[in-house]
Design a protein around this motif. Structure first.
Motif, PDB file in Angstrom:
ATOM      1  N   ALA A 238      34.497  75.067  -9.104  1.00 53.37           N
ATOM      2  CA  ALA A 238      35.442  75.839  -9.842  1.00 53.37           C
ATOM      3  C   ALA A 238      36.471  76.305  -9.206  1.00 53.37           C
ATOM      4  N   ALA A 239      36.216  76.955  -7.788  1.00 51.97           N
ATOM      5  CA  ALA A 239      37.346  77.491  -7.022  1.00 51.97           C
ATOM      6  C   ALA A 239      36.725  77.675  -5.491  1.00 51.97           C
ATOM      7  N   PHE A 240      37.879  77.502  -4.651  1.00 56.46           N
ATOM      8  CA  PHE A 240      37.906  77.529  -3.364  1.00 56.46           C
ATOM      9  C   PHE A 240      38.533  78.644  -3.127  1.00 56.46           C
ATOM     10  N   ILE A 241      37.945  79.712  -2.233  1.00 57.02           N
ATOM     11  CA  ILE A 241      38.742  80.936  -1.999  1.00 57.02           C
ATOM     12  C   ILE A 241      38.823  81.189  -0.833  1.00 57.02           C
ATOM     13  N   VAL A 242      40.046  81.462   0.108  1.00 56.03           N
ATOM     14  CA  VAL A 242      40.051  81.536   1.604  1.00 56.03           C
ATOM     15  C   VAL A 242      41.022  82.755   1.699  1.00 56.03           C
ATOM     16  N   GLU A 243      41.064  83.164   2.744  1.00 55.59           N
ATOM     17  CA  GLU A 243      41.874  84.237   3.569  1.00 55.59           C
ATOM     18  C   GLU A 243      42.881  83.230   4.220  1.00 55.59           C
ATOM     19  N   PRO A 244      44.011  82.933   3.862  1.00 55.93           N
ATOM     20  CA  PRO A 244      44.776  81.824   4.557  1.00 55.93           C
ATOM     21  C   PRO A 244      45.267  82.194   5.936  1.00 55.93           C
ATOM     22  N   LEU A 245      45.049  81.416   6.990  1.00 54.32           N
ATOM     23  CA  LEU A 245      45.149  81.409   8.271  1.00 54.32           C
ATOM     24  C   LEU A 245      44.546  82.570   9.115  1.00 54.32           C
ATOM     25  N   VAL A 246      44.135  83.623   8.283  1.00 56.36           N
ATOM     26  CA  VAL A 246      43.486  84.768   9.359  1.00 56.36           C
ATOM     27  C   VAL A 246      42.381  85.393   8.454  1.00 56.36           C
ATOM     28  N   GLN A 247      41.298  85.400   8.788  1.00 56.42           N
ATOM     29  CA  GLN A 247      40.126  85.983   8.498  1.00 56.42           C
ATOM     30  C   GLN A 247      40.326  87.312   8.945  1.00 56.42           C
ATOM     31  N   GLY A 248      40.270  88.423   8.202  1.00 50.91           N
ATOM     32  CA  GLY A 248      40.498  89.882   8.815  1.00 50.91           C
ATOM     33  C   GLY A 248      39.292  90.467   9.283  1.00 50.91           C
TER      34      GLY A 248
ATOM     35  N   GLY B  61      36.568  89.312  11.955  1.00 53.22           N
ATOM     36  CA  GLY B  61      36.762  89.401  13.276  1.00 53.22           C
ATOM     37  C   GLY B  61      38.134  88.666  13.597  1.00 53.22           C
ATOM     38  N   MET B  62      39.097  88.829  12.883  1.00 50.18           N
ATOM     39  CA  MET B  62      40.431  88.000  12.943  1.00 50.18           C
ATOM     40  C   MET B  62      40.325  86.805  13.533  1.00 50.18           C
ATOM     41  N   VAL B  63      39.737  85.894  12.669  1.00 54.29           N
ATOM     42  CA  VAL B  63      39.410  84.603  12.904  1.00 54.29           C
ATOM     43  C   VAL B  63      40.529  83.891  12.425  1.00 54.29           C
ATOM     44  N   MET B  64      41.252  83.166  13.539  1.00 52.25           N
ATOM     45  CA  MET B  64      42.466  82.539  12.910  1.00 52.25           C
ATOM     46  C   MET B  64      42.482  80.928  13.066  1.00 52.25           C
ATOM     47  N   TYR B  65      43.159  80.105  12.086  1.00 53.33           N
ATOM     48  CA  TYR B  65      42.963  78.624  12.034  1.00 53.33           C
ATOM     49  C   TYR B  65      44.592  78.275  11.734  1.00 53.33           C
ATOM     50  N   GLU B  66      44.648  77.124  11.820  1.00 54.73           N
ATOM     51  CA  GLU B  66      45.829  76.500  11.656  1.00 54.73           C
ATOM     52  C   GLU B  66      46.344  75.934  10.207  1.00 54.73           C
ATOM     53  N   PRO B  67      47.395  76.205   9.894  1.00 59.50           N
ATOM     54  CA  PRO B  67      47.883  75.591   8.482  1.00 59.50           C
ATOM     55  C   PRO B  67      47.656  74.345   8.073  1.00 59.50           C
ATOM     56  N   ASP B  68      47.644  73.219   9.134  1.00 61.20           N
ATOM     57  CA  ASP B  68      47.469  71.962   8.870  1.00 61.20           C
ATOM     58  C   ASP B  68      46.257  71.573   8.209  1.00 61.20           C
TER      59      ASP B  68
ATOM     60  N   PRO C 164      32.134  76.446   7.606  1.00 55.52           N
ATOM     61  CA  PRO C 164      32.660  77.237   8.624  1.00 55.52           C
ATOM     62  C   PRO C 164      34.052  77.076   8.661  1.00 55.52           C
ATOM     63  N   ALA C 165      34.585  78.518   9.331  1.00 59.24           N
ATOM     64  CA  ALA C 165      36.090  78.552   9.470  1.00 59.24           C
ATOM     65  C   ALA C 165      36.547  77.388  10.200  1.00 59.24           C
ATOM     66  N   PRO C 166      37.611  76.480   9.766  1.00 58.31           N
ATOM     67  CA  PRO C 166      38.130  75.578  10.757  1.00 58.31           C
ATOM     68  C   PRO C 166      39.056  75.814  12.036  1.00 58.31           C
ATOM     69  N   VAL C 167      38.222  76.777  12.763  1.00 61.09           N
ATOM     70  CA  VAL C 167      39.089  77.258  13.973  1.00 61.09           C
ATOM     71  C   VAL C 167      39.250  76.050  14.731  1.00 61.09           C
ATOM     72  N   PRO C 168      40.427  76.155  15.817  1.00 61.36           N
ATOM     73  CA  PRO C 168      40.906  75.286  16.627  1.00 61.36           C
ATOM     74  C   PRO C 168      39.753  74.556  17.323  1.00 61.36           C
ATOM     75  N   GLY C 169      39.655  73.198  17.094  1.00 62.95           N
ATOM     76  CA  GLY C 169      38.472  72.587  17.903  1.00 62.95           C
ATOM     77  C   GLY C 169      37.538  72.238  16.779  1.00 62.95           C
ATOM     78  N   ARG C 170      37.387  72.899  15.684  1.00 60.89           N
ATOM     79  CA  ARG C 170      36.384  72.659  14.815  1.00 60.89           C
ATOM     80  C   ARG C 170      36.938  71.810  13.616  1.00 60.89           C
TER      81      ARG C 170
END
Ligand SMILES: *Cc1c(COP(=O)(O)O)cnc(C)c1O
Length: 425
Positions: A197-207, A210-217, A174-180
């Motif tokens: 082999a690889a971990f692929i992400v859209e860093p900080l914003v999943q466009g 649905g513009m899902v945002m999570y924190e850098p930490d 799951p995307a690590p949104v605030p609270g999760r």
């Protein structure tokens, strides 16, 4: 007399469009700055940077001049066995502004292929080392493009359903949104093994998801966890790159650096199709050999197109000025003030912002057909007000070109408030 829209309807198949029910496409005859001019004399404020690409506004003269000059000098050349100034210069100028471990630039021509190249580099890296790994980890609701490899690592949805049997297996977190965050970190412990082999992400914003945002930490913690197993980290910055999140790249918010990066969209300032996959020296080195079978056998006809590279150089000229950097901060500040007002609306939820990107959900308790159709209602309403926004379901967002003035932003904000007033009524 047949109009352009009618001629279009006779011969064109549009992207992401149900051609049977879609309204007639709107002919655009000209663009300038943040404004698109329609054939019937109307003006539209482009608050989505024309699908997230137009960072300096439309028809920018500096980019136009560089492109024009390049067209008269060298429009294209094969890039296997040959090279040219714009490609080399762009790599020379780009690498120093990326995370410091990025050392090599591989060109292709859209965001999806930049992702394909990153995936092929990652899989073949392990193959070349003689320790093949087959697993990939990605986030739920991720979007990495529409070609097969890019679809495979994206979140599975109605869009990918017809192709499900042809997509390779991917493990989703799951995307690590605030609270999760804690929950995702716990799940990740079981997922990151030495088979990944690889971990692929859209860093900080999943466009597109649905513009899902999570924190850098939390991303730093996930990256660190994956890295203990040697897993390669792919930052798909196709949307987040080139200032969109407030820093030049979203990866600059992180302590952990990605091994591979995918760039496109804003790369050419939105003028030409070009993309880049960058990687570390260690990945590049794994392909060096007297054994031809260790070669990266990948390329496109238009690899490193000189005109597209020239557009990117011109775009970088603009982006790296202190004036443009100030614009990015200015838009972010305007959004922040707007967000405070937005939060007071009873039909608005989950207001979120990262730099020049502001998003919120339209929420309502009533399940009328009107609200089920909220996306189309909102799209049409805003268009009617002269503001081009393109809601993702019930998610509304603003992603303006950086040249957008405060007055233009106010026009867009007021159009949104007018929409909210209608929904509240
Ligand atoms: C748009 C996008 C892509 C795909 O880019 P295209 O140029 O449309 O193929 C890949 N990844 C992300 C994060 C994107 O937003």
């Amino acid at each position: 007399m047949t109009t352009l829209s009618q001629r279009d309807q006779a011969v064109i198949w549009h992207p992401f469009t149900q051609m049977q029910t879609a309204p007639m496409p709107i002919p655009i005859v000209r663009g300038k700055g943040s404004v698109l001019y329609t054939e019937d004399g109307g003006e539209l404020l482009d608050m989505i940077s024309s699908w997230w690409v137009t960072i300096h506004g439309h028809a920018h003269t500096h980019i136009a001049e560089r492109v024009s000059a390049q067209l008269r000098t060298l429009e294209h050349t094969i890039f296997a066995g040959f090279t040219h100034e714009p490609a080399v210069q762009l790599a020379e100028r780009l690498l120093p502004v990326l995370p410091t471990n990025q050392r090599r630039v591989f060109y292709s021509d859209n965001g999806s292929t930049a992702v394909e190249v990153a995936l092929k580099m990652a899989f073949q890296y392990w193959h070349n080392l003689g320790k093949p790994r087959r697993k990939v980890v990605a986030f739920d609701d991720a979007y990495h493009g529409d070609t097969f490899g890019a679809m495979a690592v994206g979140g599975r949805s109605a869009f990918t359903a017809p192709f499900a049997p042809f997509l390779f297996d991917v493990t989703y977190l799951p995307a690590p949104v605030p609270g999760r965050e804690a929950e995702v970190l716990e799940l990740a412990r079981a997922v990151f093994t030495d088979e990944v082999a690889a971990f692929i992400v859209e860093p900080l914003v999943q466009g597109a998801g649905g513009m899902v945002m999570y924190e850098p930490d939390v991303l730093d913690q996930l990256f660190a966890m994956a890295r203990t197993q040697g897993t390669l980290l792919i930052a798909d910055e196709v949307m987040t790159g080139f200032g969109r999140t407030g820093k030049l790249f979203a990866s600059h918010y992180l302590t952990e650096q990605p091994d591979l990066m995918c760039l496109s969209k804003g790369l050419t300032g939105g003028t030409m199709a070009l993309s880049i996959t960058t990687c570390t020296e260690a990945i590049y080195d794994a392909f060096l050999s007297t054994d031809k079978m260790k070669t990266l056998f990948h390329g496109h006809s238009f690899t490193a197109n000189p005109v597209a590279c020239a557009a990117s150089l011109a775009s970088l000229d603009l982006l790296l000025t202190s004036e443009r950097q100030a614009d990015i901060q200015r838009i972010a500040d305007q959004h922040t003030a707007f967000a405070i007002r937005l939060r007071q609306s009873p039909v608005v939820g989950n207001v979120r912002q990262r730099g020049t990107l502001l998003a919120f959900d339209l929420v309502t308790s009533g399940q009328t057909s009107y609200f089920n159709n909220i996306r189309d209602v909102a799209y049409d309403f805003l268009l009617e007000k002269g503001v081009l926004m393109r809601p993702l379901g019930n998610v509304l967002y603003l992603m303006p070109p950086y040249c957008t003035t405060n007055a233009q932003l106010q026009v867009a904000y007021e159009a949104v408030f007018a929409l909210l007033a209608q929904l509240e009524a």
